[in-house]
Design a protein around this motif. Structure first.
Motif, PDB file in Angstrom:
ATOM      1  N   TRP A  36      11.937  -8.477   8.039  1.00 26.38           N
ATOM      2  CA  TRP A  36      11.148  -7.262   7.855  1.00 26.38           C
ATOM      3  C   TRP A  36      10.700  -7.233   6.394  1.00 26.38           C
ATOM      4  N   TYR A  37       9.388  -7.069   6.220  1.00 28.89           N
ATOM      5  CA  TYR A  37       8.804  -6.911   4.896  1.00 28.89           C
ATOM      6  C   TYR A  37       8.196  -5.524   4.799  1.00 28.89           C
ATOM      7  N   LYS A  38       8.208  -4.984   3.597  1.00 25.68           N
ATOM      8  CA  LYS A  38       7.629  -3.673   3.301  1.00 25.68           C
ATOM      9  C   LYS A  38       6.446  -3.896   2.369  1.00 25.68           C
ATOM     10  N   GLN A  39       5.326  -3.217   2.672  1.00 24.77           N
ATOM     11  CA  GLN A  39       4.138  -3.322   1.821  1.00 24.77           C
ATOM     12  C   GLN A  39       3.672  -1.919   1.447  1.00 24.77           C
ATOM     13  N   PRO A  40       4.047  -1.436   0.272  1.00 23.58           N
ATOM     14  CA  PRO A  40       3.590  -0.119  -0.173  1.00 23.58           C
ATOM     15  C   PRO A  40       2.114  -0.174  -0.552  1.00 23.58           C
ATOM     16  N   PRO A  41       1.519   0.960  -0.882  1.00 22.00           N
ATOM     17  CA  PRO A  41       0.090   0.975  -1.233  1.00 22.00           C
ATOM     18  C   PRO A  41      -0.278   0.015  -2.361  1.00 22.00           C
ATOM     19  N   SER A  42       0.660  -0.352  -3.185  1.00 19.76           N
ATOM     20  CA  SER A  42       0.385  -1.319  -4.255  1.00 19.76           C
ATOM     21  C   SER A  42       0.105  -2.721  -3.711  1.00 19.76           C
ATOM     22  N   ARG A  43       0.391  -2.933  -2.404  1.00 19.99           N
ATOM     23  CA  ARG A  43       0.136  -4.190  -1.683  1.00 19.99           C
ATOM     24  C   ARG A  43       1.184  -5.266  -1.913  1.00 19.99           C
ATOM     25  N   GLN A  44       2.129  -5.061  -2.819  1.00 22.07           N
ATOM     26  CA  GLN A  44       3.167  -6.073  -3.023  1.00 22.07           C
ATOM     27  C   GLN A  44       4.058  -6.148  -1.791  1.00 22.07           C
ATOM     28  N   LEU A  77      14.144  -2.370  13.268  1.00 25.92           N
ATOM     29  CA  LEU A  77      14.625  -2.007  11.934  1.00 25.92           C
ATOM     30  C   LEU A  77      14.983  -0.530  11.914  1.00 25.92           C
ATOM     31  N   LYS A  78      16.192  -0.235  11.480  1.00 20.43           N
ATOM     32  CA  LYS A  78      16.613   1.147  11.339  1.00 20.43           C
ATOM     33  C   LYS A  78      16.730   1.482   9.865  1.00 20.43           C
ATOM     34  N   ILE A  79      16.086   2.584   9.493  1.00 18.21           N
ATOM     35  CA  ILE A  79      16.159   3.068   8.120  1.00 18.21           C
ATOM     36  C   ILE A  79      16.923   4.383   8.142  1.00 18.21           C
ATOM     37  N   SER A  80      18.055   4.423   7.489  1.00 18.91           N
ATOM     38  CA  SER A  80      18.885   5.622   7.428  1.00 18.91           C
ATOM     39  C   SER A  80      18.595   6.377   6.139  1.00 18.91           C
ATOM     40  N   ASP A  81      18.804   7.704   6.181  1.00 14.99           N
ATOM     41  CA  ASP A  81      18.624   8.528   4.985  1.00 14.99           C
ATOM     42  C   ASP A  81      17.265   8.219   4.324  1.00 14.99           C
ATOM     43  N   SER A  82      16.201   8.362   5.102  1.00 16.07           N
ATOM     44  CA  SER A  82      14.861   7.993   4.634  1.00 16.07           C
ATOM     45  C   SER A  82      14.514   8.687   3.315  1.00 16.07           C
ATOM     46  N   GLN A  83      13.860   7.929   2.444  1.00 16.66           N
ATOM     47  CA  GLN A  83      13.445   8.447   1.147  1.00 16.66           C
ATOM     48  C   GLN A  83      11.932   8.347   1.007  1.00 16.66           C
ATOM     49  N   GLY A  85      10.185   7.072  -1.154  1.00 15.48           N
ATOM     50  CA  GLY A  85       9.800   5.729  -1.564  1.00 15.48           C
ATOM     51  C   GLY A  85       9.762   4.718  -0.439  1.00 15.48           C
ATOM     52  N   ASP A  86      10.247   5.128   0.736  1.00 17.29           N
ATOM     53  CA  ASP A  86      10.185   4.224   1.897  1.00 17.29           C
ATOM     54  C   ASP A  86       8.809   4.249   2.548  1.00 17.29           C
ATOM     55  N   THR A  87       7.962   5.170   2.133  1.00 16.21           N
ATOM     56  CA  THR A  87       6.607   5.237   2.676  1.00 16.21           C
ATOM     57  C   THR A  87       5.872   3.938   2.383  1.00 16.21           C
ATOM     58  N   ALA A  88       5.427   3.262   3.442  1.00 13.53           N
ATOM     59  CA  ALA A  88       4.807   1.944   3.291  1.00 13.53           C
ATOM     60  C   ALA A  88       4.402   1.422   4.665  1.00 13.53           C
ATOM     61  N   MET A  89       3.722   0.292   4.651  1.00 14.24           N
ATOM     62  CA  MET A  89       3.486  -0.470   5.878  1.00 14.24           C
ATOM     63  C   MET A  89       4.658  -1.446   6.015  1.00 14.24           C
ATOM     64  N   TYR A  90       5.190  -1.524   7.221  1.00 16.24           N
ATOM     65  CA  TYR A  90       6.308  -2.427   7.492  1.00 16.24           C
ATOM     66  C   TYR A  90       5.864  -3.519   8.456  1.00 16.24           C
ATOM     67  N   PHE A  91       6.130  -4.755   8.074  1.00 10.71           N
ATOM     68  CA  PHE A  91       5.749  -5.900   8.888  1.00 10.71           C
ATOM     69  C   PHE A  91       6.986  -6.651   9.355  1.00 10.71           C
ATOM     70  N   CYS A  92       6.999  -6.937  10.632  1.00 10.16           N
ATOM     71  CA  CYS A  92       7.989  -7.819  11.214  1.00 10.16           C
ATOM     72  C   CYS A  92       7.418  -9.240  11.166  1.00 10.16           C
ATOM     73  N   GLY A 108       1.959  -4.668  11.991  1.00 15.24           N
ATOM     74  CA  GLY A 108       2.431  -3.673  11.036  1.00 15.24           C
ATOM     75  C   GLY A 108       2.614  -2.301  11.634  1.00 15.24           C
ATOM     76  N   THR A 109       3.538  -1.535  11.049  1.00 14.24           N
ATOM     77  CA  THR A 109       3.770  -0.125  11.379  1.00 14.24           C
ATOM     78  C   THR A 109       3.696   0.664  10.074  1.00 14.24           C
ATOM     79  N   GLU A 110       2.802   1.641  10.054  1.00 14.74           N
ATOM     80  CA  GLU A 110       2.665   2.470   8.856  1.00 14.74           C
ATOM     81  C   GLU A 110       3.643   3.632   8.938  1.00 14.74           C
ATOM     82  N   LEU A 111       4.592   3.641   8.030  1.00 15.41           N
ATOM     83  CA  LEU A 111       5.628   4.676   8.017  1.00 15.41           C
ATOM     84  C   LEU A 111       5.346   5.689   6.911  1.00 15.41           C
ATOM     85  N   SER A 112       5.355   6.951   7.291  1.00 14.18           N
ATOM     86  CA  SER A 112       5.219   8.040   6.313  1.00 14.18           C
ATOM     87  C   SER A 112       6.508   8.844   6.291  1.00 14.18           C
TER      88      SER A 112
END
Lengths: 115, 113
Positions: A36-44, A77-83, A85-92, A108-112
């Motif tokens: 699982w990769y996370k891609q925030p708006p910064s694209r990294q 992917l389970k994200i507990s205690d969401s923050q 800063g977890d807002t991002a696109m998530y790619f499997c 991708g799944t866009e998580l807000s």
């Protein structure tokens, strides 16, 4: 050919709550890795978690954990205690070790995360 | 440890022009990848290098795209001539060896007008 499917284009969760992102894949191989990769708006593109197919134990990294069901070819992917800063696109992503290590990504799944 | 570096971060060109992107992988990483990420999609591999040799370029549009990795370190990806459909983010990644975890750079956003 291997394929990766993420059936949830968008999801939202309240801060401090738990959310699960789904991923299924298709392969005839037995030796592979899942990511699982996370891609925030910064694209990294940032690595969140990695699972080796030969390991039965589900991988965990702090608030992030996976539910790996090899027979069902499912990797959520389970994200507990969401923050916030977890807002991002998530790619499997799937990696067939015998094909040189290239990654095959889902859509991708866009998580807000909402305050 | 420094991460994967890419430049430029943004590029706007007219169609039929040429453009080049640069990538510097993490020190000691033998494997380097270039991915293309079209808006709303996951990245797709364009080319993979192992040291300075090409491992996989099956998805590289060779009539317009070229890439090289001189001395097995830095890499450049070139598009000539560019088409509208080349508008995308170009991501560079590196790993210690094939099959190891890949680490990505910040990407270059290309807009072809």
């Amino acid at each position: 050919a291997q394929t990766v499917t993420q059936s949830q284009p968008e999801m939202s969760v309240q801060e401090a709550e738990t959310v699960t992102l789904s991923c299924t894949y298709d392969t005839s191989e037995s030796n592979y890795y899942l990511f699982w990769y996370k891609q925030p708006p910064s694209r990294q593109m940032i690595l969140v978690i990695r699972q080796e197919a030969y390991k039965q134990q589900n991988a965990t990294e702090n608030r992030f954990s996976v539910n790996f069901q090899k027979a069902a070819k499912s990797f959520s992917l389970k994200i507990s205690d969401s923050q916030l800063g977890d807002t991002a696109m998530y790619f499997c992503a799937f990696m067939d070790y015998n094909q040189g290590g290239k990654l095959i990504f889902g859509q991708g799944t866009e998580l807000s995360v909402k305050p | 440890e420094a991460g994967v570096a890419q430049s430029p971060r943004y590029k706007i060109i007219e169609k039929r022009q040429s453009v080049a992107f640069w990538c510097n992988p993490i020190s000691g990483h033998a494997t380097l990848y270039w991915y293309q990420q079209i808006l709303g999609q996951g990245p797709k591999l364009l080319i993979q290098f192992q040291n300075n040799g090409v491992v996989d370029d099956s998805q590289l549009p060779k009539d317009r795209f070229s890439a090289e990795r001189l001395k097995g370190v830095d890499s450049t990806l070139k598009i000539q001539p560019a088409k509208l459909e080349d508008s995308a983010v170009y991501l560079c990644a590196s790993s210690l060896w094939r099959g190891e975890t890949q680490y990505f750079g910040p990407g270059t956003r290309l807009l072809v007008l």
